[in-house]
Design an enzyme around this catalytic site. Structure first.
Site, PDB file in Angstrom:
ATOM      1  N   ASP A 281       0.869  -1.174   0.000  1.00 46.73           N
ATOM      2  CA  ASP A 281       0.000   0.000   0.000  1.00 46.73           C
ATOM      3  C   ASP A 281       0.906   1.224   0.000  1.00 46.73           C
ATOM      4  O   ASP A 281       1.575   1.510   1.002  1.00 46.73           O
ATOM      5  CB  ASP A 281      -0.846  -0.050   1.284  1.00 46.73           C
TER       6      ASP A 281
ATOM      7  N   ASP B 194      -2.757   4.795  -2.339  1.00 44.69           N
ATOM      8  CA  ASP B 194      -3.700   5.503  -1.481  1.00 44.69           C
ATOM      9  C   ASP B 194      -4.112   6.840  -2.109  1.00 44.69           C
ATOM     10  O   ASP B 194      -3.265   7.576  -2.628  1.00 44.69           O
ATOM     11  CB  ASP B 194      -2.997   5.759  -0.136  1.00 44.69           C
TER      12      ASP B 194
ATOM     13  N   GLU C 240      -6.628   3.966  -5.549  1.00 38.28           N
ATOM     14  CA  GLU C 240      -7.840   4.243  -4.760  1.00 38.28           C
ATOM     15  C   GLU C 240      -8.492   5.518  -5.282  1.00 38.28           C
ATOM     16  O   GLU C 240      -7.883   6.598  -5.219  1.00 38.28           O
ATOM     17  CB  GLU C 240      -7.481   4.422  -3.277  1.00 38.28           C
TER      18      GLU C 240
ATOM     19  N   HIS D  28     -10.962  -1.770   4.305  1.00 36.47           N
ATOM     20  CA  HIS D  28     -10.756  -1.347   5.690  1.00 36.47           C
ATOM     21  C   HIS D  28     -11.394  -0.005   6.014  1.00 36.47           C
ATOM     22  O   HIS D  28     -11.251   0.480   7.131  1.00 36.47           O
ATOM     23  CB  HIS D  28      -9.244  -1.300   5.955  1.00 36.47           C
ATOM     24  N   ASP D  29     -12.043   0.609   5.038  1.00 35.58           N
ATOM     25  CA  ASP D  29     -12.704   1.899   5.274  1.00 35.58           C
ATOM     26  C   ASP D  29     -14.222   1.799   5.222  1.00 35.58           C
ATOM     27  O   ASP D  29     -14.908   2.815   5.405  1.00 35.58           O
ATOM     28  CB  ASP D  29     -12.275   2.913   4.191  1.00 35.58           C
TER      29      ASP D  29
HETATM   30  C1  NOJ Z   1      -7.449   6.075   2.387  1.00 35.30           C
HETATM   31  C2  NOJ Z   1      -7.192   4.895   3.259  1.00 35.30           C
HETATM   32  O1  NOJ Z   1      -7.846   3.782   2.720  1.00 35.30           O
HETATM   33  C3  NOJ Z   1      -7.651   5.265   4.638  1.00 35.30           C
HETATM   34  O2  NOJ Z   1      -7.665   4.159   5.500  1.00 35.30           O
HETATM   35  C4  NOJ Z   1      -6.763   6.348   5.155  1.00 35.30           C
HETATM   36  O3  NOJ Z   1      -7.226   6.780   6.422  1.00 35.30           O
HETATM   37  C5  NOJ Z   1      -6.741   7.532   4.200  1.00 35.30           C
HETATM   38  N1  NOJ Z   1      -6.616   7.153   2.833  1.00 35.30           N
HETATM   39  C6  NOJ Z   1      -5.590   8.431   4.507  1.00 35.30           C
HETATM   40  O4  NOJ Z   1      -4.396   7.842   4.072  1.00 35.30           O
END
Ligand code: NOJ
Length: 547
Positions: free
Chosen positions: A104, A206, A273, A337-338
């Site tokens: 990542d 990211d 992402e 994970h979000d």
């Molecule tokens: C996206 C990530 O998936 C998330 O978990 C993170 O908090 C933010 N970007 C900041 O890097």
């Protein structure tokens, strides 16, 4: 019947990506936090899932303000997760098992503890000052403009020493790197090379769509659709902080590095992402196919609010057509994970039908750890909340991402086989029943079902490489499609509703034989069915061999 995979598709098209949140997968040293040796110890299990690549959420040196998405050294492993030697061991062992490793990469912001930022904030004339985004206060002394953080509050923090504000679209501990500065880009590209030399097969990048910022730093317009109770970040239309034209140029530079390290059979890739509407999302393949992201993450399923067969059909056909138009390879995601666990979000009864959808559509699926055993959101009491996004936005019950980050449920022992110590986040209350060991022993479990679908996908070229053809049905709750490769054709019929329904698919028959073989069903049923009267139980997923 099985056919071997066609050699021409690279692994990232043919395969399945499995996301590991390293803190929560397997602890090997008894500190309650997962680590790299833990992952190495579970490679046999991972291999048994018929997945092809492991994406590890960040493992770099970090003060962990945002659990690794705040990087203090892009070229080392955080001691919490182990060492570079542990990482090399993992890469070697994974490759020996035929598993790729993806890291990542977090290039938009570093940690405020990164030496680059320490230098940058030291003085206005420091040589690294321009590596981050600094601006003078507004005339009233306040922040330079109205930009907001994704985690609530302003996206600017005043640095008392030098009297300027720095930009951070996440935590104040995550200052944004200035991608307009070629030195910054060169440093991040070198970090990529560092890991590529160590054998990494790809990166999940990211917030790639945030890299460019508008040079004038104007206020962003208010979002008229925003309502009280929604996350504060949505108050604005992010026209100056997201999806800017220069970002495509930055991505091309990253792509060139990956291409430097690629060879036929050893492709290195990136998945970006990107949370954007479909029309904008597909532009991240690049204006010429193959110029930018190999896969811009497709979050259409992940961000759905409501599941209906019609809605999904509309979204799938629109996305598939857009990918064809751009010459891009599709991909699908149901969990990360979000976002809350899809089993909790879309209803338990729809779990297998959604899982089958993810794994049988045209394009690369990404699976979130634990979803193969049907892990659910775990309610975390406030005093145990870890996620800074939740802690900063306490008034919003959906802001915390802890519920989907809880330890992997391996067995029914006191810490679920995850750790010798109390885990960093509480275990799911159901872990004694819902765990890998229990499901291994039960042939009708979600885990066995997952393996059955992934094995079919791996074995059948029509499923991992074939065309997608939408099938018209007159049943409101059914979405059906054919996956076809050469003369091989599989019909996928998915019932998203609670009613049994019988459908006539005989116009798709390829022979006079009245019965077709059932390749897979989410509920027990006969080994064949007449194509003219295919009965789908409530929420049933069914795969039929057409030819
Ligand atoms: C996206 C990530 O998936 C998330 O978990 C993170 O908090 C933010 N970007 C900041 O890097």
């Amino acid at each position: 019947m099985t056919t071997s995979a066609p050699a021409e598709l690279p692994w990232w098209q043919r395969g399945i990506v499995y996301q590991i949140y390293p803190r929560s997968f397997q602890d090997s040293n008894g500190d309650g936090v997962g680590d790299l040796r833990g992952i190495s110890a579970r490679l046999d299990y991972l291999r048994s899932l018929n997945v092809d690549a492991l994406w590890l959420s960040p493992i770099f040196t970090s003060p962990m303000a945002d659990f690794g998405y705040d990087v203090a050294n892009y070229e080392d492993v955080d001691a919490l997760f182990g060492s570079l030697a542990d990482f090399d061991d993992l890469v070697r062992a994974a490759h020996a098992q035929g598993l790729k490793i993806m890291l990542d990469l977090v290039p938009n912001h570093s940690s405020d503890q990164h030496p680059w930022f320490q230098e940058s904030r030291a003085s206005r004339d420091n040589s690294k000052r321009d590596w981050y985004v600094w601006r003078d206060p507004a005339p009233d002394g306040g922040p330079p403009n109205n930009w907001r953080s994704f985690f609530g509050g302003r996206a600017w923090t005043l640095d008392e020493t030098t009297g300027q504000y720095y930009l951070h679209q996440f935590l104040p501990q995550q200052p944004e790197l200035n991608w307009a500065n070629p030195e910054v880009r060169a440093a991040l590209l070198d970090a990529m090379r560092f890991w590529l030399r160590r054998g990494v097969d790809g990166f999940r990048v990211d917030v790639i769509w945030l890299l460019g910022k508008h040079a004038e730093f104007l206020d962003e317009p208010l979002n008229p659709e925003w309502q009280e109770g929604h996350l504060e970040h949505g108050m604005l239309q992010h026209v100056y902080t997201q999806d800017l034209p220069e970002t495509h140029g930055y991505i091309r530079e990253m792509r060139a590095v990956l291409d430097e390290f690629s060879a036929p059979g050893q492709e290195r890739m990136m998945v970006g992402e990107i949370y954007l509407p479909l029309e904008r999302l597909v532009t991240y393949y690049g204006s010429e196919a193959g110029a930018e992201c190999h896969l811009p993450f497709n979050f259409l399923l992940l961000t759905m609010n409501e599941v209906t067969a019609r809605g999904i059909r509309e979204l799938v056909t629109r996305y598939d057509a857009a990918c064809r138009e751009f010459g891009g390879w599709p991909n699908w995601v149901l969990g990360n994970h979000d976002q809350h666990r899809f089993k909790s979000k879309f209803g338990f009864e729809r779990y297998r039908v959604m899982q089958t959808l993810l794994l049988t559509l045209r394009g690369t699926p990404t699976v979130y750890y634990g979803d193969e055993i049907g892990m659910e959101n775990v309610e975390i009491p406030f005093e145990r909340m870890q996620d800074p996004a939740g802690i900063r936005q306490q008034d919003n019950p959906f802001a915390s991402r802890d519920p989907e980050r809880t330890p992997m449920q391996w067995d029914a022992s006191p810490n679920a086989g995850f750790s010798e110590a109390e885990p960093w986040l509480p275990l799911g209350v159901n872990y004694r029943d819902v765990n890998v060991a229990a499901q291994e022993a039960d042939p009708s479990s979600d885990l066995h079902f997952f393996r059955a679908v992934t094995k079919l996908r791996r074995d059948l070229p029509e499923l991992h490489a074939g065309d997608f053809v939408d099938v018209e049905t007159n049943a409101e709750d059914v979405f059906a499609y054919v996956r076809a490769s050469g003369s091989q054709r599989v019909l996928v019929a998915l019932n998203f509703g609670g009613q049994e329904t019988t459908l006539d698919f005989s116009s798709h028959a390829s022979s006079e034989k009245p019965e077709v073989t059932v390749l897979l069903s989410s509920v027990p049923r006969a080994a064949s069915t007449p194509l003219s009267a295919v009965t789908l139980a409530p929420y049933q997923a069914l795969l039929l061999r057409l030819s």
